[in-house]
Design a protein around this motif. Structure first.
Motif, PDB file in Angstrom:
ATOM      1  N   SER A 117      12.864   3.388  -8.741  1.00  0.00           N
ATOM      2  CA  SER A 117      13.305   2.968 -10.070  1.00  0.00           C
ATOM      3  C   SER A 117      12.336   3.519 -11.118  1.00  0.00           C
ATOM      4  N   ILE A 118      12.813   3.648 -12.345  1.00  0.00           N
ATOM      5  CA  ILE A 118      11.917   4.077 -13.421  1.00  0.00           C
ATOM      6  C   ILE A 118      10.835   3.028 -13.676  1.00  0.00           C
ATOM      7  N   TYR A 119      11.057   1.820 -13.173  1.00  0.00           N
ATOM      8  CA  TYR A 119      10.067   0.761 -13.397  1.00  0.00           C
ATOM      9  C   TYR A 119       8.980   0.748 -12.323  1.00  0.00           C
ATOM     10  N   TYR A 127       6.972   1.367 -24.956  1.00  0.00           N
ATOM     11  CA  TYR A 127       6.254   1.552 -23.690  1.00  0.00           C
ATOM     12  C   TYR A 127       6.059   0.228 -22.972  1.00  0.00           C
ATOM     13  N   VAL A 128       5.810   0.325 -21.683  1.00  0.00           N
ATOM     14  CA  VAL A 128       5.475  -0.851 -20.859  1.00  0.00           C
ATOM     15  C   VAL A 128       4.237  -0.507 -20.048  1.00  0.00           C
ATOM     16  N   PRO A 129       3.122  -1.178 -20.274  1.00  0.00           N
ATOM     17  CA  PRO A 129       1.943  -0.922 -19.443  1.00  0.00           C
ATOM     18  C   PRO A 129       2.015  -1.753 -18.168  1.00  0.00           C
ATOM     19  N   GLY A 130       1.553  -1.195 -17.078  1.00  0.00           N
ATOM     20  CA  GLY A 130       1.476  -1.952 -15.833  1.00  0.00           C
ATOM     21  C   GLY A 130       0.175  -2.728 -15.774  1.00  0.00           C
ATOM     22  N   PRO A 131      -0.005  -3.545 -14.759  1.00  0.00           N
ATOM     23  CA  PRO A 131      -1.216  -4.366 -14.688  1.00  0.00           C
ATOM     24  C   PRO A 131      -2.490  -3.556 -14.448  1.00  0.00           C
ATOM     25  N   ASP A 132      -2.348  -2.335 -13.978  1.00  0.00           N
ATOM     26  CA  ASP A 132      -3.547  -1.569 -13.632  1.00  0.00           C
ATOM     27  C   ASP A 132      -3.954  -0.561 -14.694  1.00  0.00           C
ATOM     28  N   CYS A 133      -3.302  -0.564 -15.821  1.00  0.00           N
ATOM     29  CA  CYS A 133      -3.725   0.380 -16.856  1.00  0.00           C
ATOM     30  C   CYS A 133      -3.583  -0.256 -18.246  1.00  0.00           C
ATOM     31  N   LEU A 137       0.807  -1.211   0.000  1.00  0.00           N
ATOM     32  CA  LEU A 137       0.000   0.000   0.000  1.00  0.00           C
ATOM     33  C   LEU A 137       0.837   1.257   0.000  1.00  0.00           C
ATOM     34  N   THR A 138       1.987   1.169   0.590  1.00  0.00           N
ATOM     35  CA  THR A 138       2.670   2.399   0.924  1.00  0.00           C
ATOM     36  C   THR A 138       3.790   2.758  -0.038  1.00  0.00           C
ATOM     37  N   SER A 139       4.199   1.839  -0.861  1.00  0.00           N
ATOM     38  CA  SER A 139       5.403   2.123  -1.620  1.00  0.00           C
ATOM     39  C   SER A 139       5.125   2.484  -3.074  1.00  0.00           C
ATOM     40  N   GLY A 140       3.924   2.887  -3.392  1.00  0.00           N
ATOM     41  CA  GLY A 140       3.648   3.287  -4.762  1.00  0.00           C
ATOM     42  C   GLY A 140       3.563   2.092  -5.678  1.00  0.00           C
ATOM     43  N   PRO A 141       3.524   2.329  -6.968  1.00  0.00           N
ATOM     44  CA  PRO A 141       3.359   1.202  -7.879  1.00  0.00           C
ATOM     45  C   PRO A 141       4.539   0.242  -7.777  1.00  0.00           C
ATOM     46  N   PRO A 142       4.280  -1.046  -7.851  1.00  0.00           N
ATOM     47  CA  PRO A 142       5.378  -2.009  -7.804  1.00  0.00           C
ATOM     48  C   PRO A 142       6.174  -2.011  -9.111  1.00  0.00           C
ATOM     49  N   ASP A 143       7.320  -2.656  -9.054  1.00  0.00           N
ATOM     50  CA  ASP A 143       8.208  -2.711 -10.215  1.00  0.00           C
ATOM     51  C   ASP A 143       7.538  -3.468 -11.376  1.00  0.00           C
ATOM     52  N   ILE A 164       8.593  -6.907 -12.338  1.00  0.00           N
ATOM     53  CA  ILE A 164       8.141  -8.031 -11.522  1.00  0.00           C
ATOM     54  C   ILE A 164       6.654  -8.288 -11.740  1.00  0.00           C
ATOM     55  N   VAL A 165       5.839  -7.229 -11.627  1.00  0.00           N
ATOM     56  CA  VAL A 165       4.392  -7.488 -11.691  1.00  0.00           C
ATOM     57  C   VAL A 165       3.924  -7.872 -13.087  1.00  0.00           C
ATOM     58  N   ASN A 166       4.689  -7.554 -14.097  1.00  0.00           N
ATOM     59  CA  ASN A 166       4.258  -7.955 -15.439  1.00  0.00           C
ATOM     60  C   ASN A 166       4.598  -9.405 -15.755  1.00  0.00           C
ATOM     61  N   LYS A 167       5.379 -10.022 -14.884  1.00  0.00           N
ATOM     62  CA  LYS A 167       5.666 -11.444 -15.089  1.00  0.00           C
ATOM     63  C   LYS A 167       4.441 -12.246 -14.689  1.00  0.00           C
TER      64      LYS A 167
END
Lengths: 994, 209
Positions: free
Chosen positions: A517-519, A614-620, A199-205, A208-211
């Protein structure tokens, strides 16, 4: 009783009950005997809710109680505040509470009967807790102030009762992490556990989450469960994230972005940049879910603005920007985009300054200002609607973010970063600059303005890079990518380190990385002069590029692009997306002499150096709407490139998301706090797929039900560590997950008997039995036996296998029964049967190969070929035969296409395109194996026949379009070969059929 | 100083001879008259106290007996320190099957594996088909431990596991046997766990996300 009684009650698990809840204020220790000032009660910071919670075990034999201190969270609006546990005091041993009336003598409750308390006038009481053990930290005995005497006295009474029932020796130390310990039930409520770092550390890397989830779990196999404890956490986090999002989602929002990259070759702006800066119009913001699924409406390009010279335009003054920044956006979501044009415009420049001094000390912003001015000039009349949000320059690299003024208030958290990776690996002649920002969408206007920033924010990160030049430096570029990925970081400012609302009481979490990180973002965009070249001889490249007849030539050439190859081979930019390149190479143009007819410098091989990924995250979701270069901007040796994107993301209230997460974590906390095993039941443990044919597509479902009392995290594991979880002819969805107690989920097992899989099975064993292993984490391995019988097919074989079949492939008992290699058939029996049937009627039906066939008929024909049975239709001119003939034609086409190697191997294609006459073409056939010649001649003769009979003058060329890519298929794996023009292949093929 | 040893134990044998019941009796001292056939492999733990100084913790893999899953058995008996091969004294065919398992273990399992042959269902002695002499003789020939048990009455169950614990070579370093996997042990509620699992439990506190 506190108004929070119900919400506390609902936050507890079923084994716990809240007995009493009292509203209170925390009293600073220094002023124990002074009641808080009246205005303090308005200050929610000091407000607490005290609750006595009791727990009974499964048999209701023993009861344990604890005093919970809740704090109100700041993040929600004034009507609904979130409660967070601040501390928990187990009631046992020397726990005691002392209640006293303010400004009066301290009364020890143990000697004061509740009646006396009640008789006292309605005034404030202080309540001091002497903990036996506090479960959060060792703060000294806190004091609270409360006015609700009745509740307070029942709180004291319950505490006394629970202390008396407690059988625990006062000297006993309690470690609730011990599962057999007393008070173990409190563990889920301890704040630290309830506020996951997720919850506290902003979007995850993103890396990792795209794996896929399964790849993030520990290696495991039958009998070797791996690191179940770590796996539980990974599965649980993914589950909670997904579920919390779906619970709190209140719609979707879309923002539009335009990204541009331009290597300006040290020039100052001297040309109109409007084509590059503005491009074509982007789509409007779509406010609701359903709008997203609708087709994007084509929007007209914005009215062309007359080119203006930058010096005639004044840049908006900074003062003006400041005035606008404080204005609250009053836009409804539907009108975010009322001004045509992107919501956010990000431009990356390279080689802004090529001077040697710039490398040593680049403090001047002259060039940056000039280019920003030029950008605003290029925006024309829209310039007034935009302002600069941020920029970052390092020597020649500049990244600028412009936003619509109306959305400025939504943008925040701007951070910049730069890294030099040039000379000595640190100088700024190469490297990258980056900007990170958040976009917080406004809620509907009917919610008070105070709430507008409580929405969950979208984090966007933009990187503008300039990588090493020259054809042969591809490894260096790949290395620089990794270097930049590691070294480009954003500072974490103090406000973020100190996580709001809860960590202030418990201290900050140690071990958090200092930088971002930029990720660690919801969406990452990476653009710039990446300098990747094309691995194909210069002359070939220029010739093919100039081949106007070849529509698909860019696609073919891009296959030799070093960046695409690096992505495919995972050497760099792994996980990045790039749209299809439909523009000509952007490098290198020469202004005056030494150019080829397309304007490229003859000394440098043209290349797509300027790219946007580009790299989309899991939430967008990121949708790319355009990807173009602008050849009208000719001032540099590069051409600028730009792309339009839209980013769709969830609209949700941040605080609701956080409390949903806490709630979900509580639900699944039992996973690592109890002895209990999760118990699941499979509705079936044996699945028979029966006979499996070529192209069979069949799904069977297994229902798993959690019949235990605790949640169950599960995953499929392979039989052995290095083996696949399921055979290649099957796919399973999902492969891991979480089931709550009483829940059921369906697992779909789908047969995928495509050409590739069939090819590997055709000569192998027909029995496809096997066992799948479903491992419940910290529990059992469940077996699911699967079985099926593969019925081999003449589809998906090598030509050399087909001509060694002694009969229909189904009657082949084993590969030992194949005809000897030196005594093969002249041509595959199956091809001949199809051609004979098609030639059986005197007059071929019209438009053969152009009419889509009935798929069931196709299946029947293939089955007859595989079994050797007679076809149910005889050739002729009657209606059913004419109908069937289209299916026969398609069967022939697909059978040829299913061959593992094409009739004319890719190796011969370069020679084929050099043939200039029919005779030469026929001579080339000598290079083929005799069976291939026979198939080629048979098929082309038949095609020649139907082309002759057709009245359509274009028929032969249509047939050539269909058959050339089948009979002369490209070898996609062999990417080092020089591409062969499809136009030339088509010409070669036409020699045979016309 | 107290010592805790950890060993991997696997149960093998024909379907329906009572492997799962034997484990249930040993681990939870319970018995179900109607147990469903095991389709899979269940992992359980139980600790046996040998003397004041020594405890042996068994990590037990209870495997499926059905022929269909036979090919998976090696995954569960690999690295096992001990195997209990169970037969049903009322089914002579189950002893044949046990012999097959024993041959397979002798051929493919860890060469130091301790094998116990266990004739279950002594409560049904009236329907006995396998004589004690026959089984015992076979066990002696093959150098196996042998016992008869009744999971239903509990007769002989603890004794088998205790005997195995005593026979296992305790010279190896405690809790560092090849079979001791990295997993935390959530079972073993009443196991006398001298070296409390503080490390394993403590890991749960940190969130890896």
């Amino acid at each position: 009783m506190s108004s929070f009684y119900n919400s506390i009650s609902s936050s507890l698990r079923s084994t716990e009950d809240v007995l009493v809840a009292v509203d209170a204020l925390v009293v600073p220790n220094s002023s124990t005997n002074t009641p808080p000032s009246p205005e303090a009660s308005e200050n929610w910071h000091d407000r607490r809710v005290l609750a006595v919670v009791s727990h009974k075990d499964e048999w209701a034999l023993a009861e344990e109680g604890a005093l919970f201190v809740y704090k109100l969270s700041a993040s929600t609006n004034s009507t609904v505040r979130e409660l967070n546990v601040q501390n928990i005091y187990p009631i046992y041993g020397n726990f005691s509470i002392v209640m006293s009336q303010m400004r009066r003598n301290t009364l020890d409750l143990s000697v004061v009967s509740s009646k006396t308390v009640l008789d006292q006038p309605r005034s404030g009481f202080s309540l001091t807790v002497n903990p036996a053990k506090a479960l959060v930290d060792g703060i000294e005995a806190p004091t609270f102030y409360a006015t609700d005497v009745q509740s307070l006295s029942s709180l004291v009474t319950e505490c006394k009762r629970l202390k008396e029932t407690s059988e625990i020796d006062s000297q006993e130390t309690i470690d609730i992490s011990q599962s057999a310990s007393h008070f173990n039930w409190l563990r889920p409520y301890i704040p630290r556990a309830a506020h996951p770092s997720i919850l506290t550390s902003g979007p995850p890397d993103l890396r990792i989450v795209n794996k896929p989830l399964l790849q993030r779990l520990s290696p495991a196999s039958a009998g070797l469960p791996g690191d179940d404890d770590a796996d539980v956490q990974i599965i649980r986090d993914a589950w909670a994230r997904d579920k919390a999002r779906s619970l709190v989602r209140r719609g979707r929002r879309r923002i539009s972005l335009r990204l541009g990259t331009f290597n300006v070759n040290g020039k100052m702006p001297s040309q109109d940049l409007s084509s590059w800066v503005q491009g074509t119009g982007t789509t409007a913001t779509l406010p609701e879910d359903e709008a997203l699924t609708a087709a994007l409406p084509p929007t007209p390009p914005p009215k062309a603005t007359p080119p203006r010279s930058p010096k005639n335009v004044t840049m908006p003054k900074n003062d003006d920007l400041g005035a606008n920044a404080s204005a609250t956006p009053s836009l409804t979501p539907g009108s975010i985009n009322e001004v045509h044009g992107p919501d956010i415009l990000v431009l990356g420049f390279q080689e802004l300054d090529l001077s040697a001094e710039a490398l040593i000390y680049s403090t001047s912003t002259v060039r940056e200002d000039a280019w920003c001015l030029a950008v605003f000039a290029a925006l024309g009349e829209k310039a007034v609607h935009y302002e600069k949000l941020a920029s970052k320059q390092l020597v020649g690299m500049l990244i600028v973010v412009l936003v619509k003024k109306t959305l400025k208030g939504c943008c925040g958290g701007v951070k910049v970063s730069s890294v030099g990776s040039g000379i000595l690996g640190v100088m700024g002649n190469k490297g990258a600059t980056a900007i990170r920002m958040t976009f917080t969408p406004p809620f509907q206007p009917d919610i008070s303005t105070e709430d507008q920033y409580a929405a969950g924010a979208l984090t966007l990160t933009f990187v503008n890079a300039h990588l090493a030049a020259f054809d042969e430096m591809v490894d260096k570029r790949n290395q620089e990518f990794h270097e930049l990925s590691k070294r480009l970081e954003f500072g974490r400012d103090s406000e973020e380190t100190e996580t709001p609302n809860y960590d202030d009481d418990f201290g900050t979490q140690p071990g958090r990385p200092a930088n971002i990180s930029i990720y660690e973002t919801d969406a990452l965009f990476w653009m710039g002069d990446l300098n990747y070249r094309v691995d194909i001889p210069d002359s070939d490249f220029r010739t093919l590029l100039a081949d106007e007849d070849w529509n698909d030539r860019l696609n073919t050439l891009v296959r030799y692009d070093q960046l695409k190859k690096s992505i495919t081979s995972k050497m760099a930019f792994d996980g990045f997306f790039e749209d299809v390149i439909t523009y000509l190479p952007t490098y290198r143009f020469s202004p005056n002499f030494g150019t080829d007819k397309l304007g490229y410098d003859r000394k440098r091989r043209p290349a797509w150096t300027d790219r946007i990924l580009y790299v989309p995250g899991p939430d967008c979701n990121i949708t790319q709407h355009s990807y173009t270069s602008y050849s009208q901007v000719t001032m540099s040796d590069h051409r600028p490139v730009a792309a339009n994107f839209s980013v769709d993301f969830d609209l949700y209230e941040k605080s609701r998301y956080e409390s949903a997460m806490q709630q979900l974590y509580r639900e699944v906390q039992a996973l690592d706090t109890t002895h209990e095993r999760s118990i699941i039941k499979l509705d079936q443990s044996f699945l028979d797929f029966g006979e499996i044919r070529y192209c069979t597509h069949l799904t069977k479902k297994v229902v798993i039900e959690n019949i235990g009392r605790i949640p169950c995290a599960w995953r499929f594991v392979p039989v052995q560590l290095d083996s696949p979880i399921y055979p290649e002819w099957l796919s399973i969805q999902p492969v891991t997950g979480m089931i709550l107690s009483g829940e059921k989920i369906e697992i779909a097992l789908t047969i995928q008997m495509d050409n590739r899989v069939a090819a590997s099975l055709n000569l192998g064993p027909r029995d496809l039995s096997g066992t799948l292993i479903l491992h419940t984490v910290l529990g059992k391995d469940h077996f699911i036996a699967i079985s099926g019988e593969y019925l081999p097919s003449c589809f998906g074989n090598k030509l050399s296998t087909l001509i060694r079949l002694p009969g229909p492939i189904r009657s082949l008992a084993s590969s030992k029964d194949l005809r000897p290699e030196n005594h093969p058939l002249n041509a595959p029996r199956e091809v001949m049967r199809l051609v004979n049937w098609l030639m059986g009627s005197d007059k071929p039906p019209k438009n053969l190969f152009l009419v889509s066939p009935d798929e069931t008929t196709l299946d029947t024909i293939r089955e007859c070929l595989d079994t050797g049975e007679e076809f149910p239709w005889s050739p002729g001119e009657n209606a059913p035969a004419a109908e069937a003939s289209h299916a026969f034609a398609y069967t022939l086409l697909r059978l040829l296409d299913s061959l593992i190697e094409p009739i004319i191997p890719a190796l011969l294609h370069p020679r084929c395109v050099q043939m200039t006459s029919r005779d030469e073409a026929f001579e080339l056939l000598d290079a083929l194996q005799s069976a291939a010649v026979n198939v080629w001649v048979t098929v082309t003769a038949f095609l020649h026949f139907i082309c002759q009979s057709s009245e359509d003058p274009q028929y032969a060329s249509k047939i050539a379009d269909i058959f050339t890519p089948v009979l002369m298929r490209d070898d996609l794996k062999e990417s080092t070969a020089i591409p062969v023009s499809p136009v030339g292949k088509r010409r070669f093929f036409l020699y045979f059929i016309t | 100083m107290s010592k805790q040893y950890q060993f991997k134990l696997v149960l093998l044998g024909e379907s329906a001879v009572g492997k799962s019941s034997l484990v249930l009796r040993f681990v939870k001292d319970q018995f179900d008259d109607y147990r469903e056939s095991t389709i899979g492999a269940a992992f359980l733990t139980q600790t046996v106290t040998l003397d004041d100084q020594t405890t042996v913790k068994f990590e037990i893999w209870d495997t499926a007996g059905q022929e269909r899953y036979k090919s998976l058995a090696p995954m569960y008996y690999r690295n096992a320190n001990c195997a209990v091969v169970v037969y049903d004294i009322t089914q002579s065919s189950s002893l044949e099957k046990a012999r097959t398992w024993i041959r397979e273990l002798q051929r493919q399992a860890d060469p130091n594996i301790v094998i116990a042959l266990c004739g279950n269902k002594t409560d049904l002695a009236a329907r006995r088909q396998v004589s004690q002499e026959e089984a015992k003789k076979y066990a002696e020939e093959e150098g196996l431990m042998w016992a008869e048990t009744s999971a239903k009455t509990g007769e002989g169950v603890t004794e088998v596991f205790t005997a195995i614990a005593k026979k296992l070579p305790l010279t190896a370093s405690p809790a560092a046997r090849p079979g001791a996997g990295a997993r935390a042990s959530p079972g073993a509620r009443q196991g006398v766990d001298l070296n409390k699992q503080t490390t394993a439990q403590g890991q749960n506190e940190a969130c890896n996300c």
